[in-house]
Design an enzyme around this catalytic site. Structure first.
Site, mmCIF file in Angstrom:
data_model
loop_
_atom_site.group_PDB
_atom_site.id
_atom_site.type_symbol
_atom_site.label_atom_id
_atom_site.label_comp_id
_atom_site.label_asym_id
_atom_site.label_seq_id
_atom_site.Cartn_x
_atom_site.Cartn_y
_atom_site.Cartn_z
ATOM 1 C CB CYS A 1 -5.109 10.225 4.202
ATOM 2 S SG CYS A 1 -5.327 10.984 2.627
HETATM 3 N N1 LIG Z 1 -7.784 5.657 0.182
HETATM 4 C C1 LIG Z 1 -6.909 6.571 -0.100
HETATM 5 O O1 LIG Z 1 -7.192 7.778 -0.073
HETATM 6 C C2 LIG Z 1 -5.531 6.219 -0.484
HETATM 7 C C3 LIG Z 1 -5.034 4.987 -0.196
HETATM 8 N N2 LIG Z 1 -3.745 4.671 -0.478
HETATM 9 C C4 LIG Z 1 -3.283 3.327 -0.139
HETATM 10 O O2 LIG Z 1 -1.890 3.246 -0.339
HETATM 11 C C5 LIG Z 1 -1.535 1.973 -0.870
HETATM 12 C C6 LIG Z 1 -0.728 2.139 -2.108
HETATM 13 O O3 LIG Z 1 -1.583 2.553 -3.174
HETATM 14 P P1 LIG Z 1 -1.082 2.604 -4.677
HETATM 15 O O4 LIG Z 1 0.020 3.610 -4.773
HETATM 16 O O5 LIG Z 1 -2.237 2.792 -5.576
HETATM 17 O O6 LIG Z 1 -0.556 1.143 -4.878
HETATM 18 P P2 LIG Z 1 0.685 0.598 -5.662
HETATM 19 O O7 LIG Z 1 1.925 1.195 -5.102
HETATM 20 O O8 LIG Z 1 0.573 -0.877 -5.688
HETATM 21 O O9 LIG Z 1 0.441 1.193 -7.117
HETATM 22 C C7 LIG Z 1 -0.451 0.601 -7.985
HETATM 23 C C8 LIG Z 1 -0.172 1.034 -9.393
HETATM 24 O O10 LIG Z 1 -0.943 2.185 -9.673
HETATM 25 C C9 LIG Z 1 -0.074 3.269 -10.013
HETATM 26 N N3 LIG Z 1 -0.631 4.446 -9.361
HETATM 27 C C10 LIG Z 1 -0.696 4.738 -8.051
HETATM 28 N N4 LIG Z 1 -1.307 5.913 -7.861
HETATM 29 C C11 LIG Z 1 -1.645 6.357 -9.083
HETATM 30 C C12 LIG Z 1 -2.288 7.493 -9.549
HETATM 31 N N5 LIG Z 1 -2.697 8.459 -8.707
HETATM 32 N N6 LIG Z 1 -2.458 7.632 -10.875
HETATM 33 C C13 LIG Z 1 -2.041 6.697 -11.735
HETATM 34 N N7 LIG Z 1 -1.412 5.580 -11.353
HETATM 35 C C14 LIG Z 1 -1.215 5.412 -10.043
HETATM 36 C C15 LIG Z 1 1.294 2.879 -9.522
HETATM 37 O O11 LIG Z 1 2.325 3.400 -10.323
HETATM 38 P P3 LIG Z 1 3.216 4.643 -9.861
HETATM 39 O O12 LIG Z 1 3.463 4.475 -8.391
HETATM 40 O O13 LIG Z 1 4.450 4.526 -10.696
HETATM 41 O O14 LIG Z 1 2.407 5.869 -10.185
HETATM 42 C C16 LIG Z 1 1.274 1.381 -9.645
HETATM 43 O O15 LIG Z 1 1.606 0.954 -10.940
HETATM 44 C C17 LIG Z 1 -2.843 1.207 -1.049
HETATM 45 O O16 LIG Z 1 -3.034 0.376 0.057
HETATM 46 C C18 LIG Z 1 -3.887 2.294 -1.089
HETATM 47 O O17 LIG Z 1 -5.131 1.862 -0.599
HETATM 48 C C19 LIG Z 1 -2.903 5.574 -1.064
HETATM 49 C C20 LIG Z 1 -3.330 6.830 -1.348
HETATM 50 C C21 LIG Z 1 -4.702 7.229 -1.146
HETATM 51 N N1 LIG Z 2 -4.341 8.913 1.347
HETATM 52 C C1 LIG Z 2 -3.978 7.831 2.037
HETATM 53 N N2 LIG Z 2 -4.949 7.056 2.542
HETATM 54 C C2 LIG Z 2 -4.559 5.968 3.172
HETATM 55 C C3 LIG Z 2 -3.217 5.631 3.358
HETATM 56 N N3 LIG Z 2 -3.163 4.466 4.017
HETATM 57 C C4 LIG Z 2 -4.432 4.109 4.231
HETATM 58 N N4 LIG Z 2 -5.280 5.011 3.751
HETATM 59 C C5 LIG Z 2 -6.741 5.019 3.803
HETATM 60 O O1 LIG Z 2 -7.170 5.430 5.097
HETATM 61 C C6 LIG Z 2 -8.185 4.524 5.548
HETATM 62 C C7 LIG Z 2 -8.321 4.519 7.060
HETATM 63 O O2 LIG Z 2 -8.803 5.789 7.484
HETATM 64 P P1 LIG Z 2 -9.061 6.170 9.001
HETATM 65 O O3 LIG Z 2 -9.569 7.563 8.942
HETATM 66 O O4 LIG Z 2 -10.092 5.226 9.547
HETATM 67 O O5 LIG Z 2 -7.784 6.065 9.749
HETATM 68 C C8 LIG Z 2 -7.731 3.212 4.959
HETATM 69 O O6 LIG Z 2 -8.728 2.226 4.927
HETATM 70 C C9 LIG Z 2 -7.287 3.643 3.555
HETATM 71 O O7 LIG Z 2 -8.344 3.742 2.647
HETATM 72 C C10 LIG Z 2 -2.234 6.495 2.835
HETATM 73 O O8 LIG Z 2 -1.020 6.285 3.002
HETATM 74 N N5 LIG Z 2 -2.673 7.582 2.195
#
Ligand SMILES: NC(=O)C1=CN([C@@H]2O[C@H](COP(=O)(O)OP(=O)(O)OC[C@H]3O[C@@H](n4cnc5c(N)ncnc54)[C@H](OP(=O)(O)O)[C@@H]3O)[C@@H](O)[C@H]2O)C=CC1
Ligand SMILES: Nc1nc2c(ncn2[C@@H]2O[C@H](COP(=O)(O)O)[C@@H](O)[C@H]2O)c(=O)[nH]1
Length: 325
Positions: free
Chosen positions: A174
């Site tokens: 991340c």
């Molecule tokens: N656990 C974590 O810390 C994180 C996990 N992820 C993982 O990455 C993958 C992609 O995630 P995600 O981008 O949400 O999925 P998507 O690309 O499917 O986006 C989902 C929707 O939410 C919008 N969106 C995404 N981020 C934000 C935000 N910060 N604020 C407002 N709208 C938002 C996107 O629009 P638009 O792209 O146009 O903004 C899109 O319409 C998932 O599997 C997620 O779990 C990603 C980052 C952090």
């Molecule tokens: N900020 C982001 N978080 C992400 C992304 N892809 C996955 N994840 C999150 O990380 C955990 C796994 O964490 P780990 O420390 O056990 O390796 C996963 O379950 C998601 O919630 C990303 O691209 N950006």
């Protein structure tokens, strides 16, 4: 606010009440099913695929299939149903995902678990999706995330989520914390504690687990289930080919919001890394179980509930003192 992370905490032992660690029960009831350990591989494309999902379900482990090959999900549910295995899939929140839920309903499929998997789970778009799924598939156990605050946990629970997933930015691949300045990276365990205190339903701790002992710590601070990426990457069963470099074997592990996943460099919040090849995932899961049994014995109990009550100290980054890693 008291902040700490996994490496800052040590749990304090209580008098042992078992003759052998094998007496300690690591099983957890989560939703409609009971699993061998409170651990689930991350729903990421380099961590789980259909074959591994089948293996985990067959062997009594929880799994959450990722959502990055959306067109395969219906056939996946049907395949698991034919084999009499439970079904656990992920969805996003875009328009197509509503169509997908309609299709699931039209085909009379009933997934046992659905996870709404987005980066910023505290949003009306997620709440709308929770309501939609709960209305169309009321019997499905619905997990929603990711979030990092007690307010978010309460809102998603009130909208109908059966469990919430906590962790914004603590993951190994991340870069959210660096790119946005936000998240629970560096204090995931303290954030979990805050969220769990507010929760009235189960919590999944997601991201930041670096050692097996962190599973026990997650349970201590309120997790019912622990989602793990990097520790479960790089196995024989992990998706992707073995990569040879300087005589060593590796597998790739990349973020779901990385350029590798998205196919373009836009709103990237994840990176890619190589993880040393580790052999069979069942061996790793067995070791996690044994380590957790040991944790329970140190807690002075016989099951996971004993971990929830143990005292702890904050040792601020010093648990590795003297260790070479
Ligand atoms: N656990 C974590 O810390 C994180 C996990 N992820 C993982 O990455 C993958 C992609 O995630 P995600 O981008 O949400 O999925 P998507 O690309 O499917 O986006 C989902 C929707 O939410 C919008 N969106 C995404 N981020 C934000 C935000 N910060 N604020 C407002 N709208 C938002 C996107 O629009 P638009 O792209 O146009 O903004 C899109 O319409 C998932 O599997 C997620 O779990 C990603 C980052 C952090
Ligand atoms: N900020 C982001 N978080 C992400 C992304 N892809 C996955 N994840 C999150 O990380 C955990 C796994 O964490 P780990 O420390 O056990 O390796 C996963 O379950 C998601 O919630 C990303 O691209 N950006």
């Amino acid at each position: 606010m008291q902040v700490f992370d996994y490496e800052d905490i040590q749990l304090i032992p209580n008098k042992c009440i078992v003759d052998s660690r094998s007496e300690c029960d690591t099983t957890i009831k989560f939703g409609p099913k009971t699993f061998k350990i409170p651990v689930v591989p991350a729903n990421m494309q380099t961590i789980i695929d259909e074959k591994l999902a089948e293996k985990l379900a067959t062997n009594g482990y929880f799994y959450v299939m990722h959502r990055f090959e959306p067109e395969t999900r219906i056939d996946f549910i049907k395949m698991m149903n034919q084999k009499d295995l439970f079904t656990s899939i992920s969805v996003g929140i875009k328009k197509d995902e509503y169509t997908f839920i309609d299709q699931v309903v039209a085909e009379r499929l009933k997934p046992d678990y659905i996870t709404i998997d987005v980066a910023h789970g505290h949003s009306d778009r997620v709440i709308d999706m929770i309501k939609y799924i709960k209305n169309k598939l009321p019997e499905t156990f619905l997990i929603a995330g990711n979030v990092g605050t007690p307010e978010a946990v309460r809102e998603l629970e009130n909208a109908g989520a059966d469990a919430t997933k906590v962790g914004i930015g603590p993951g190994k691949v991340c870069i959210t914390k660096l790119k946005t300045g936000f998240g629970t990276g560096g204090w995931q365990l303290a954030a979990l504690r805050l969220c769990a205190k507010a929760a009235s339903k189960p919590i999944i701790a997601d991201g930041g687990v670096r050692n097996d002992g962190d599973i026990a710590k997650s349970v201590r601070f309120g997790a019912d289930m622990v989602m793990i990426g990097s520790l479960l990457a790089g196995h024989k069963e992990s998706p992707g080919k073995i990569i040879e470099k300087d005589g060593q074997k590796y597998k790739a592990y990349f973020g779901s919001a990385s350029q590798y996943q998205k196919g373009e460099y836009k709103n990237v919040e994840g990176k890619r890394m190589l993880v040393p090849y580790k052999g069979e995932i069942m061996d790793t899961l067995t070791e996690m179980k044994q380590d957790l049994q040991s944790s329970i014995s140190y807690a002075g109990g016989k099951d996971l509930s004993s971990l929830r009550k143990v005292d702890y100290v904050i040792v601020k980054n010093s648990i590795y003192n003297g260790d070479v890693y």
